[in-house]
Design a protein around this motif. Structure first.
Motif, PDB file in Angstrom:
ATOM      1  N   VAL A 144       0.891  -1.262  -0.087  1.00 19.66           N
ATOM      2  CA  VAL A 144       0.262  -0.129  -0.154  1.00 19.66           C
ATOM      3  C   VAL A 144       0.883   1.362  -0.141  1.00 19.66           C
ATOM      4  O   VAL A 144       0.392   2.481   0.532  1.00 19.66           O
ATOM      5  CB  VAL A 144      -0.996   0.024   1.175  1.00 19.66           C
ATOM      6  CG1 VAL A 144      -1.912  -0.970   0.867  1.00 19.66           C
ATOM      7  CG2 VAL A 144      -0.228  -0.170   2.508  1.00 19.66           C
ATOM      8  N   GLY A 145       1.980   1.095  -0.532  1.00 23.14           N
ATOM      9  CA  GLY A 145       3.055   2.202  -0.741  1.00 23.14           C
ATOM     10  C   GLY A 145       3.570   2.878   0.738  1.00 23.14           C
ATOM     11  O   GLY A 145       4.010   3.933   0.342  1.00 23.14           O
ATOM     12  N   ILE A 146       3.693   1.872   1.596  1.00 24.93           N
ATOM     13  CA  ILE A 146       4.281   2.468   2.677  1.00 24.93           C
ATOM     14  C   ILE A 146       5.960   2.316   2.599  1.00 24.93           C
ATOM     15  O   ILE A 146       6.293   0.990   2.348  1.00 24.93           O
ATOM     16  CB  ILE A 146       3.702   1.904   4.076  1.00 24.93           C
ATOM     17  CG1 ILE A 146       2.329   2.433   4.002  1.00 24.93           C
ATOM     18  CG2 ILE A 146       4.791   2.146   5.256  1.00 24.93           C
ATOM     19  CD1 ILE A 146       1.615   2.023   5.250  1.00 24.93           C
ATOM     20  N   ARG A 147       6.854   3.250   2.453  1.00 29.24           N
ATOM     21  CA  ARG A 147       8.208   3.040   2.178  1.00 29.24           C
ATOM     22  C   ARG A 147       9.098   2.351   3.236  1.00 29.24           C
ATOM     23  O   ARG A 147       9.994   1.859   2.950  1.00 29.24           O
ATOM     24  CB  ARG A 147       8.886   4.309   1.648  1.00 29.24           C
ATOM     25  CG  ARG A 147       8.229   4.440   0.200  1.00 29.24           C
ATOM     26  CD  ARG A 147       8.907   5.417  -0.473  1.00 29.24           C
ATOM     27  NE  ARG A 147       8.011   6.175  -1.665  1.00 29.24           N
ATOM     28  CZ  ARG A 147       7.355   7.301  -1.535  1.00 29.24           C
ATOM     29  NH1 ARG A 147       7.369   7.960  -0.421  1.00 29.24           N
ATOM     30  NH2 ARG A 147       6.609   7.545  -2.708  1.00 29.24           N
ATOM     31  N   ASP A 148       8.522   2.699   4.385  1.00 29.58           N
ATOM     32  CA  ASP A 148       9.543   2.362   5.734  1.00 29.58           C
ATOM     33  C   ASP A 148       8.854   1.399   6.436  1.00 29.58           C
ATOM     34  O   ASP A 148       8.676   1.847   7.606  1.00 29.58           O
ATOM     35  CB  ASP A 148       9.829   3.666   6.439  1.00 29.58           C
ATOM     36  CG  ASP A 148      10.999   3.525   7.361  1.00 29.58           C
ATOM     37  OD1 ASP A 148      11.388   2.495   7.398  1.00 29.58           O
ATOM     38  OD2 ASP A 148      11.166   4.231   8.117  1.00 29.58           O
ATOM     39  N   PRO A 149       8.373   0.290   6.061  1.00 33.61           N
ATOM     40  CA  PRO A 149       7.572  -0.590   6.699  1.00 33.61           C
ATOM     41  C   PRO A 149       8.119  -0.890   8.039  1.00 33.61           C
ATOM     42  O   PRO A 149       7.311  -0.895   9.222  1.00 33.61           O
ATOM     43  CB  PRO A 149       7.474  -1.920   5.901  1.00 33.61           C
ATOM     44  CG  PRO A 149       8.422  -1.803   4.947  1.00 33.61           C
ATOM     45  CD  PRO A 149       8.516  -0.217   4.726  1.00 33.61           C
TER      46      PRO A 149
END
Ligand SMILES: Nc1ncnc2c1ncn2[C@@H]1O[C@H](COP(=O)(O)OP(=O)(O)O)[C@@H](O)[C@H]1O
Ligand SMILES: [Mg+2]
Length: 328
Positions: A144-149
């Protein structure tokens, strides 16, 4: 061919759904015979002003009904009869087949649980073992486009923005690969710039998992951006149903026309006009068409009982004067 004709088993099929609140509390049913179909893999919009019955309709697909309500009609999800399902079957359906995304993402999370715990609990509830669930969390956030999981997984809900939390809710809702996603005003609580982003992520993830979606919104333009067909509701009834492009090109119901005219548009000569009057409350009923008191085109034909939904051109429309309403 009717525009709802399709596969033998629909993702969602609602037939003649009527919901009356516990006796004496209202002058009319909350839903007065709703028919609605979502084909497998399709995105369908359910649009109308606040109070028209959109949330009650979508919640019925989860078997969530107002307390003590009298309910008739049929609700099938993947062919399974929701109104006849017992608690155990409903639990099973809710954890595997249907997922809901709500307007306020904070209402769906436990404030004292980190994002990682929230995602793992959801995955475990839908049958994933804990080790696999832990390993999948980061990729769910990336989807879902979260870059720093890695960072986000350790955070608590209050540390995240509404848009970020709604992305997490989308990731969680689709993690069990449901065949049907219900999205009830999923971006209404977000600011405008975040809205478009979240809708596009929702649409993309839905397509990736090939889920069908019922997209509930009061915003026709937002529905038009992602929906193949749109149902327009007014006072507990579907008053119009068309393919999206046809609905915008030739709205047949005066209510749909009023909704379109009330939307600001960057078009020369387009004057924004609010829908006149106010929506019918549950304490009010009319003998004929419920929109008639607000309708510029109403005449004596409109008071003789609620107009049934019928096919006119490309539309299903509940208006006795629909033939006259072909051009915007
Ligand atoms: N559980 C309930 N008990 C009593 N009234 C309800 C309940 N759920 C919904 N309603 C009423 O039913 C009508 C339709 O509600 P809703 O489906 O939430 O509208 P929408 O989502 O289109 O804004 C409203 O008048 C609302 O107040
Ligand atoms: Mg609602």
């Amino acid at each position: 061919m009717s525009i709802t004709e399709a596969s033998p088993v629909e993702a969602l099929s609602i037939q003649n759904l009527r919901i009356e609140l516990a006796s004496g509390r209202a002058a009319r049913p909350v839903l007065a015979g709703v028919d609605l179909v979502v084909h497998k893999g399709e995105t369908v919009g359910l649009v109308g002003e606040s109070g028209s019955g959109k949330s009650v309709t979508s919640r019925a697909a989860l078997g969530m009904l107002p307390d003590g309500a009298k309910v008739t009609g049929q609700v099938l999800v993947d062919g399974q009869d929701i109104l006849a399902a017992d608690k155990k079957q409903l639990r099973q359906i809710r954890s595997h087949q249907v997922a809901m995304i709500y307007q306020d993402p904070r209402s769906g999370v436990n404030p004292v649980r980190r994002v990682r715990q929230f995602l793992v609990e959801g995955l475990v509830a839908s049958g994933t073992d804990k080790k696999t669930a832990l390993a999948r969390c980061a990729s769910l956030l990336e989807s879902v486009g979260i870059r720093d999981p890695a960072t986000v997984l350790e955070q608590y809900p209050h540390q995240l923005s509404g848009g970020m939390l709604q992305r997490i809710m989308i990731a969680a809702a689709l993690s069990s690969e449901p065949s049907l996603l219900l999205a009830d005003e999923p971006t209404t609580a977000l600011d405008v710039t975040t809205q478009a982003e979240v809708v596009s992520i929702l649409d993309r993830r839905r397509a990736d998992t090939n889920a069908a979606m019922l997209f509930v919104t009061h915003d026709l333009d937002l529905a038009a951006a992602i929906c193949e067909r749109i149902y327009v509701m007014y006072a507990g009834r579907v008053v119009e149903h068309q393919r999206t492009a046809d609905l915008f090109a030739a709205p047949r119901h005066p209510y749909t026309r009023a909704l379109l005219a009330s939307t600001p548009r960057i078009e020369p000569g387009h004057a924004v006009e609010a829908v006149p009057g106010r929506a019918l409350s549950l304490d009010e009923s009319t003998p004929g068409c419920s929109f008639a008191p607000r309708c510029a085109h109403a005449d004596e034909l409109c008071t003789g009982g609620p107009p049934p939904l019928r096919q006119v051109g490309a539309a299903d429309v509940a208006c006795v004067r629909a033939e006259e309403m072909s051009v915007r």
